[in-house]
Every structure is written in structure tokens, then in C-alpha cells.
Design an enzyme around this catalytic site. Structure first.
Site, PDB file in Angstrom:
ATOM      1  N   GLY A  45     -27.714  -8.352 -11.457  1.00 39.38           N
ATOM      2  CA  GLY A  45     -26.327  -8.780 -11.317  1.00 39.38           C
ATOM      3  C   GLY A  45     -25.348  -7.661 -11.067  1.00 39.38           C
TER       4      GLY A  45
ATOM      5  N   THR B 206     -24.695   0.407 -13.757  1.00 42.31           N
ATOM      6  CA  THR B 206     -23.376  -0.054 -14.193  1.00 42.31           C
ATOM      7  C   THR B 206     -22.534   1.130 -14.667  1.00 42.31           C
ATOM      8  OG1 THR B 206     -24.361  -2.145 -14.830  1.00 42.31           O
ATOM      9  CG2 THR B 206     -22.159  -1.704 -15.662  1.00 42.31           C
TER      10      THR B 206
ATOM     11  N   GLY C 151     -30.194  -2.104 -19.174  1.00 43.22           N
ATOM     12  CA  GLY C 151     -31.193  -2.410 -18.152  1.00 43.22           C
ATOM     13  C   GLY C 151     -32.631  -2.372 -18.632  1.00 43.22           C
ATOM     14  N   GLU C 152     -33.048  -1.227 -19.140  1.00 37.10           N
ATOM     15  CA  GLU C 152     -34.472  -1.067 -19.449  1.00 37.10           C
ATOM     16  C   GLU C 152     -34.833  -1.469 -20.868  1.00 37.10           C
ATOM     17  OE1 GLU C 152     -35.927   2.929 -17.642  1.00 37.10           O
ATOM     18  OE2 GLU C 152     -33.783   3.087 -17.966  1.00 37.10           O
TER      19      GLU C 152
ATOM     20  N   LYS D 285     -22.405   1.052 -21.978  1.00 41.57           N
ATOM     21  CA  LYS D 285     -23.559   1.932 -22.203  1.00 41.57           C
ATOM     22  C   LYS D 285     -24.630   1.585 -21.161  1.00 41.57           C
ATOM     23  CE  LYS D 285     -22.980   3.205 -27.055  1.00 41.57           C
ATOM     24  NZ  LYS D 285     -23.547   3.138 -28.417  1.00 41.57           N
ATOM     25  N   GLY D 286     -25.374   0.542 -21.398  1.00 41.69           N
ATOM     26  CA  GLY D 286     -26.424   0.162 -20.455  1.00 41.69           C
ATOM     27  C   GLY D 286     -27.425  -0.716 -21.166  1.00 41.69           C
TER      28      GLY D 286
ATOM     29  N   ARG E 124     -28.801   3.192 -15.213  1.00 42.69           N
ATOM     30  CA  ARG E 124     -27.673   4.011 -14.814  1.00 42.69           C
ATOM     31  C   ARG E 124     -26.629   3.282 -13.970  1.00 42.69           C
ATOM     32  NH1 ARG E 124     -27.475   5.594  -9.752  1.00 42.69           N
ATOM     33  NH2 ARG E 124     -26.444   7.584 -10.142  1.00 42.69           N
TER      34      ARG E 124
END
Lengths: 342, 455
Positions: A49, A91, A291-292, A288-289, A89
């Protein structure tokens, strides 16, 4: 035999950004004649997204409606450089680049509006609904389309901005390992509840309940999507997936989804989560993030839960039914059950 | 309350118009109705298809490759070998200064893993390309192979790398090191020494969309490459370097990927497909089959991690020594970098005053590992969190409490000598305990990440 239940927990950190930095991203923004803002990038949306959250960040900084912002990505002839979508990384990096570009474009926009409304740019604000108004007298305003038309055809002014973000590359001390490997750290704690069938060695994950802290959520529905998707992927990694079922032996390498087992929708456990927001210092609006990391914590939580259920400590994954049956042979809990029966 | 804490709270209360709202994603409808265009949906008149001739053995010498029968297949167009690739030996991380070049685009005289590409065949249809591939006669001399990371480091192991070792060299060291405090002193002071070895197996990314690209010659002499890479410029720049063409000759288009998970940051299909387009003057599609995705494409590396912890009766971990081995498979790709990230995270989100880490990037005769979601941190989190439970069990402490006691706080120093700035481990543990209805004791509930409570 029996079905044994267990619970397990795992608490993890996850670093944002390419390890050691040195991973820039850029953004260019321009307004069209009618007030649509085009954000040009070369970033990739993996399905998480990115195109949506970047448009949200751009709209927020510009002060224009979300609908007025378009994302134009990814074409190396028109989009400025982006290191890529990985390392949780995108966003963080692209968002920061977009904020920088949007601030410059907003400044140009307010300057044109100031001329039209005959006030100082400092006296102006945006309502987020498509208007620029004079602070304190909101009836004195100009809509974004009229403004963009005036900028183009009356003043010959470009409403545009350039943005870039980089965490400078840092070295590793080869002797001590001293390094700066991240921009910020997100955190999670997952609690898994499982049931182990001692006859077949199969594990049913009953629930995965988690608390995440990922800085500011730009789009809570998309964060939730990551949490659910990651929980399922982590569960699949904990219990089933590998290209080398008898690692380190290379034999029996799967070549299709009939051999490379991934659970189906009917195996989806009950997934529940809460999200805490402690904004980061350097992320766009405190991002922050996420994703993973959502696939990480479920793995040890599930393995710990299975260990808890069978009374034998498991130390590798995936914990396939074969490995669990072998572990059960050593389980004092299972021995006790068998003795009780005989 | 500290200044940082009040700053965070001010920021938390900030009001937004669009950020923080669950606006519907713009591409969602297209994705779920099958209308989104992915690379495999792209087709051009006269488009050719590329398939690889791959090694059927794990390790061997290439004596001869005979294409004569393949050339007879109707629809066969041409073959590409290592002689056609201008800079055949490459390493993708050269762009960030990691070397040396060590992976061939197409094998030269040796293969290091089963599935390694030896030659590319371009044909009018996918079927013709596959048929031609099946008729290539390979004359290979099989060599002993090594699959275990510790076996690979033994003196009698077959050496896979031109520099004479089966490990990546980190600035003169045979592994990525972290040295913090005095770990032996810590072990001497500890009430308990708790050891364990943790193992993980290689994992496939399993994206819905397999790795693919289409390279198309343009009338102006440039080449447009439609690709599902996760990193557009990274892939384009590496392609230009491998093909030794000016960067301006290439134009990459992408941005929509049907699942990446790190599996699409290798530069695997684009250089050879672009070369094929250059040599034939026609558009060329190179798309991995599902079997190639599983048996040939990069995996998450397998890891073996030896833990030795020194723990006090009150639950404090005062020393941690970890020896880690990442199975990079036959080539570097992204694994040397993942090992460094692993080294920064293998002590976990806990404050431990004495830490010693040796993390090795080891080569074996396995399909190369590379980037995958979690990049060296996933195995670290797995091992650390299983070890925390083992410690709790060994010393007779609640698994929640052992984590609270050792959790890092803001201001603490991590083993890689970075001060913790934005810890919230204690906060997420409190929230998770509340979510599952686990009652935490009062002394744990009082803890938070901003200040250490006074002893």
C-alpha cells in the site's frame, strides 16, 4: 493419544532502514493547471500500500485533499531515484522525501495565493478541503483549482517541490562491530496459543495475539493488513515452509505448491492485535516501519508454545509434524500420558 | 517526566487531516478483481521467450555444452553463453562498495549449485524455448559438494571461492565481529551458564507473481525493461554495468509487484533478457516458472547459532556469546550484508553488559540465499526468544518476567555501541499481557522504557 495445549510469547525489536544507511530516496511534486498534485517517484509498491500512504503523507503536508494527490511511479525516465522497497524503509525514507518536496510546493502555493488574496503568505493556511484561506477570516479564501490556474496562466509560477532523504552511510568498526545499523526501532510482543496432536504431530495455531508499536500509523487499516499477513506468514514459516526439508541435505527440494506447503485459509488462527503509537524522532510524522517485522515474532512465539505444550524444548524451525513426532518420543509429558493409560 | 517523554506525548496528540486515517487503498479493487497489470500481462508483437539451461548437479566442471540438437527445434532463435555477456562476473552490492565480483551471469567453466544458469535460449514461444533447453547436451564432471556450513569451514572441504576460503572476508576478519565488555569475566561471575544451538532452514519467498521482466528495443536505440523488481534503479544500474552500456540506454518501468518479500532485489532476469533483446532486436520475456522460483531463485539463508549465556539468579543476563553461521549458498548476493545486520541484532532487544559475537557468511553448494523479509533479524529473533524461554525455565522464572528484567531502555548501550533511543519493548509486553488477560505483577507494571526505576 492426546491433544496438548500450550502458550508461548516472543518480544522483538525491528530496525527501520537499510543496514548502516546510505539508502536515499527522492520525490518531485508539481501541480497541474487545475490543482492536482503529482508526486513523481521511482518507488515500488509490493502490495503493502505504499502508493496510498505516500499520497496521504503528501496531502497532509501540502494541505490539500487526498483526492488531489496522484502518485506517479515507477519509471526511471520520469521518477527520481529511490533505493528500493526493502528493509522496512519505504514509508520512512520516501515519506520524508515527500514531506520535504511538499513543503517547498506548499510554500510556492501559498505565495501565489498571497498575491491573489493580497495578504502575506504567513497569514494563510489550508483547510485540507481544497481551499487556502486567510487566518482569522476564513471567508477570504481561494480554491486550489483557481489558484493553480492563476499560477500557470496569470503569474507564470510553478507550484512544485523537490525532496530527498538519506541516512548517511556509516561504517562498521571491524574489531568491535561498533555501528549504527538503523534509523529507529519498532517493537512487538506476540502471544501464541497452540494445540499439538500427539498422534500426527500436527500443530493447530489457535490464536496469535499481539501488541505492536510502530511509530505513527499513516493508515491503520494497512498496518492491520501487515499484522495479519505477517502473522500468517510467520505461522507458515514456523510450521511448514522450507526449500530443504532435510537441511542440510539438499534432497526432496519442493518444486511446486503441492510440495512446498503453505497453510490455507481454513488454518487461519484467531488474530487479534493492539497498536501503540510512539512517534519516532526521524520518521515522517513519526513513522517507524511495519514492513518486515510482523512475520518475525510469531515464529518464536509458536515454537515456544509448542515446546510448552509437549514439554520438550524445540530449537529449530520449521517444526514439521515429523520433527514434532521425533521430539514427542523424548517428552516426559507424553510418557506420563501413556503410563496413565496402561 | 523526561523531556523526550513529554516530546513524544506532544507528538502523539498532534492532529492530522489525512495521516492516521484508513483511507481505502487505491489499487485494492484492481488487485482483487484481477485487473491490475503485472509483468506477465505485458506482451508485444514479435516477442521472444527466454529459458535457461541449468546445471543438473550441485558442483562440477563444465567440459562441453552441445547446442546442435537444440538449434533444430522449430522456433529456436539463438543461444547466449557467458561469451556474450560483456561483464559476466558481477556482484550486485558493488553499488554500495561490497566486493569482489564473484557470480557469473552465465556459468563459465564451473557450476557451484544445482540450477545454476549455463546458457540462455531464446525462442519464438515459451514451449519452443523449453523444448530447446531440454535438448542441450551437457558434459559435466561432477565434483564433491558441501552443504553444511560447518563442514564447509573444515580444511578438507572443497573450496568454492577464487580467494581460497568458503567464507566472506570482513575487512580482514573471517566473520563479522561484535566485542562489548568482557564476556569471559561475565561467565565467571554468572550463577548459571545456559547453552543451546538454534537452527533454521532455507525458506522461499513464495510470491504470487514469479520473478519476471520484458525487455523491448525502442526505435531510438534504447531499451525499455518492464520488471517486477523491488528496486528499479538498483536493478537498472546493475544491468547497465553487466551489459557495459551507458546508463542512458536503459529505461526501466515497474512499481507494481505481486509479492516481493526480498526475493526481487536480486538482479536475475533483467540483464540476460536485455542482452537477448539487444542481440535479437526483438522484445524478450523472461519469466521464472514456479519450479525455478522454488529450486533456483534465492532463498532466505539457513542459520546455525550457538548461544552461551551467563545468567544471575535474579534473572539478569550478564554475558552472551553467539557464534552464527549463515548459509549463503553458492554466491554472495545480499547475504554478507544480512550477516552484519544479524550481528547488530543477535543479542536481542535486551541490555547485556558483556557480548561477544562472531557471525560468519559461509558458502555452500546450495542455491544462493539472499535478502528476505527479516534480513538476518528473523533468525536472531527466533534464537533469542527461544533462548529467553530456556533461561526462564532453567532458573525457574516466569517467561514474562525474564524479558521485563532484561528489556533494553532508552539510554542503554547496545553491544554495537549505539545508544537506545526509541525503545518500547516493555510497553508492547504490557499491552500484549493485557490483551491476553495475563496479570503481570506490580513491579513489572511499574516499569517503562524511558527511565530506569531507582534501585
Amino acid at each position: 493419544m492426546a491433544k496438548l495445549r500450550g502458550t508461548g510469547i516472543a518480544a522483538v525489536n525491528y530496525p527501520t532502514g537499510m543496514n548502516l544507511g546510505g539508502d536515499p530516496s527522492q520525490a518531485l511534486i508539481h501541480a497541474t493547471t487545475t490543482g492536482t498534485f503529482v508526486i513523481s517517484l521511482s518507488s515500488t509498491d509490493l502490495g503493502q500500500g505504499l502508493k496510498t500512504v505516500i499520497a496521504q503523507i503528501g496531502a497532509e503536508t501540502l494541505g490539500v485533499p487526498f483526492e488531489n494527490v496522484l502518485i506517479d511511479t515507477a519509471d526511471t525516465d520520469t521518477g527520481p531515484h529511490c533505493m528500493g522497497t526493502f528493509a522496512s524503509r519505504a514509508t520512512h525514507r520516501v515519506g520524508n522525501a515527500v514531506i520535504m518536496a511538499a513543503k517547498e510546493a506548499r510554500k510556492a502555493m501559498l505565495e501565489v495565493a498571497a498575491e491573489e488574496l493580497e495578504v502575506s503568505p504567513d497569514d494563510l493556511d489550508t483547510d485540507g478541503k481544497g481551499n487556502i484561506f486567510v487566518k482569522g477570516s476564513p471567508e477570504r479564501k481561494i480554491d486550489i483549482t483557481s489558484l493553480a490556474l492563476a499560477a500557470h496562466f496569470k503569474y507564470g509560477r510553478t507550484i512544485s517541490g523537490r525532496g530527498m532523504y538519506i541516512k548517511p552511510k556509516s561504517p562498521v568498526d571491524p574489531e568491535t562491530g561498533k555501528m549504527d545499523p538503523d534509523s529507529t526501532e519498532a517493537h512487538a510482543c506476540v502471544v501464541a496459543e497452540v494445540e499439538v496432536d500427539t498422534e500426527t504431530g500436527e500443530v493447530t495455531v489457535i490464536s496469535l495475539k499481539s501488541a505492536y508499536e510502530v511509530g505513527r500509523q499513516v493508515n491503520p487499516a494497512l498496518v492491520h493488513g501487515q499484522i495479519v499477513g505477517g502473522a500468517f506468514m510467520g505461522m507458515s514459516h514456523a510450521l511448514y515452509e522450507t526449500t530443504a526439508p532435510y537441511y542440510p541435505s539438499p534432497d526432496h527440494a519442493p518444486g511446486s505448491f503441492s510440495e512446498y506447503i503453505i497453510p490455507g485459509p481454513h488454518e487461519l488462527p484467531h488474530i487479534e492485535s493492539v497498536v501503540l503509537e510512539y512517534p519516532s524522532v526521524n520518521g515522517p510524522y513519526g513513522v517507524k516501519g511495519v514492513g518486515e517485522m510482523t512475520a518475525n515474532a510469531p515464529i518464536p512465539a509458536i515454537v515456544n508454545a509448542v515446546s510448552n505444550a509437549i514439554g520438550v524444548r524445540l530449537t529449530e524451525y520449521p517444526i514439521t509434524p515429523e520433527k514434532i513426532l521425533r521430539a514427542l518420543e523424548k517428552s516426559p509429558k507424553v510418557k506420563q500420558l501413556a503410563e496413565n493409560r496402561s | 517526566m523526561s523531556e523526550v517523554a513529554s516530546e513524544v506525548i506532544r507528538e502523539m496528540k498532534r492532529e492530522f487531516k489525512v495521516v492516521g486515517k484508513s483511507v481505502p487503498r487505491r489499487d485494492g479493487i484492481g488487485h482483487v478483481t484481477g485487473k491490475t497489470v503485472y509483468v506477465d500481462d505485458i506482451s508485444f508483437p514479435g516477442m521472444l521467450h527466454l529459458k535457461m539451461v541449468r546445471s543438473p548437479i550441485h558442483h562440477g566442471i563444465i567440459r562441453n555444452v552441445d547446442f546442435s540438437e537444440a538449434e533444430k527445434v522449430p522456433g529456436f532463435v539463438r543461444v547466449l553463453t557467458h561469451r556474450d555477456v560483456p561483464k559476466n562476473i558481477y556482484t550486485i552490492l558493488c553499488l554500495i562498495g561490497v566486493g569482489p565480483d564473484e557470480e557469473p551471469v552465465l556459468a563459465v567453466d564451473r557450476v557451484l549449485y544445482k540450477g545454476e544458469p549455463i546458457a540462455a535460449i531464446v525462442a519464438e514461444t515459451e514451449e519452443a524455448a523449453m523444448e530447446a533447453v531440454s535438448r542441450v547436451k551437457l558434459d559435466l564432471e561432477e565434483l564433491p559438494a558441501v552443504f553444511d556450513v560447518e563442514e564447509a569451514l573444515k580444511p578438507d572441504a572443497p573450496i568454492l571461492k577464487p580467494w581460497g576460503t568458503n567464507y566472506f572476508i570482513y575487512e580482514g576478519h573471517h566473520c563479522r565481529r561484535v566485542r562489548f565488555g568482557d564476556v569471559e569475566k561475565g561467565f565467571a561471575q554468572a550463577d548459571y551458564i545456559i547453552e543451546e544451538v538454534y537452527n533454521t532452514s532455507p525458506i522461499e519467498h513464495a510470491p504470487t507473481e514469479t520473478t519476471a521482466c520484458v525487455a523491448k528495443p525502442e526505435p531510438d536505440g534504447r531499451y525499455t525493461v518492464y520488471t517486477n523488481t523491488q528496486a528499479l534503479f538498483f536493478t537498472m544500474d546493475n544491468t547497465a554495468l553487466i551489459l557495459q552500456v551507458p546508463f542512458s540506454k536503459l529505461h526501466f518501468v515497474g512499481g507494481t509487484v505481486g509479492g516481493g518479500f526480498g526475493g526481487k532485489v536480486d538482479v536475475i532476469t533483467e540483464p540476460i533478457a536485455t542482452l537477448a533483446a539487444m542481440k535479437t532486436g526483438r522484445p524478450v520475456k523472461f519469466k521464472y516458472t514456479r519450479e525455478e522460483e522454488m529450486r533456483v531463485s534465492s532463498t532466505r539463508s539457513a542459520w546455525r547459532m550457538y548461544f552461551k549465556d551467563g545468567v544471575m539468579k535474579d534473572g539478569r543476563i550478564i554475558a552472551r556469546k553467539v557464534i552464527s553461521y549463515a548459509d549463503s549458498g553458492a554466491y554472495n548476493r545480499h547475504t554478507p550484508y544480512a550477516v552484519t545486520k544479524h550481528a547488530a541484532n543477535i543479542a536481542g532487544p535486551y541490555t547485556i553488559p558483556n557480548v561477544y559475537i562472531d557471525a560468519y557468511c559461509v558458502y555452500t553448494n546450495r542455491q544462493p540465499a539472499s535478502a528476505m523479509r527479516g534480513f538476518g533479524v528473523t533468525p536472531a529473533s527466533f534464537a533469542v526468544e527461544c533462548q529467553m524461554d530456556k533461561i526462564a525455565e532453567t532458573i525457574g522464572m516466569d517467561p514474562w518476567e525474564i524479558r521485563f528484567i532484561n528489556a533494553y531502555r532508552n539510554g542503554d548501550m547496545r553491544p554495537h555501541q549505539k545508544v537506545v533511543e526509541d525503545a518500547t519493548l516493555i510497553e508492547v509486553m504490557k499491552a500484549a499481557a493485557e490483551l491476553v488477560g495475563h496479570k503481570l505483577p506490580e513491579h513489572l507494571l511499574k516499569m517503562h522504557s524511558w527511565d530506569r526505576e531507582k534501585a
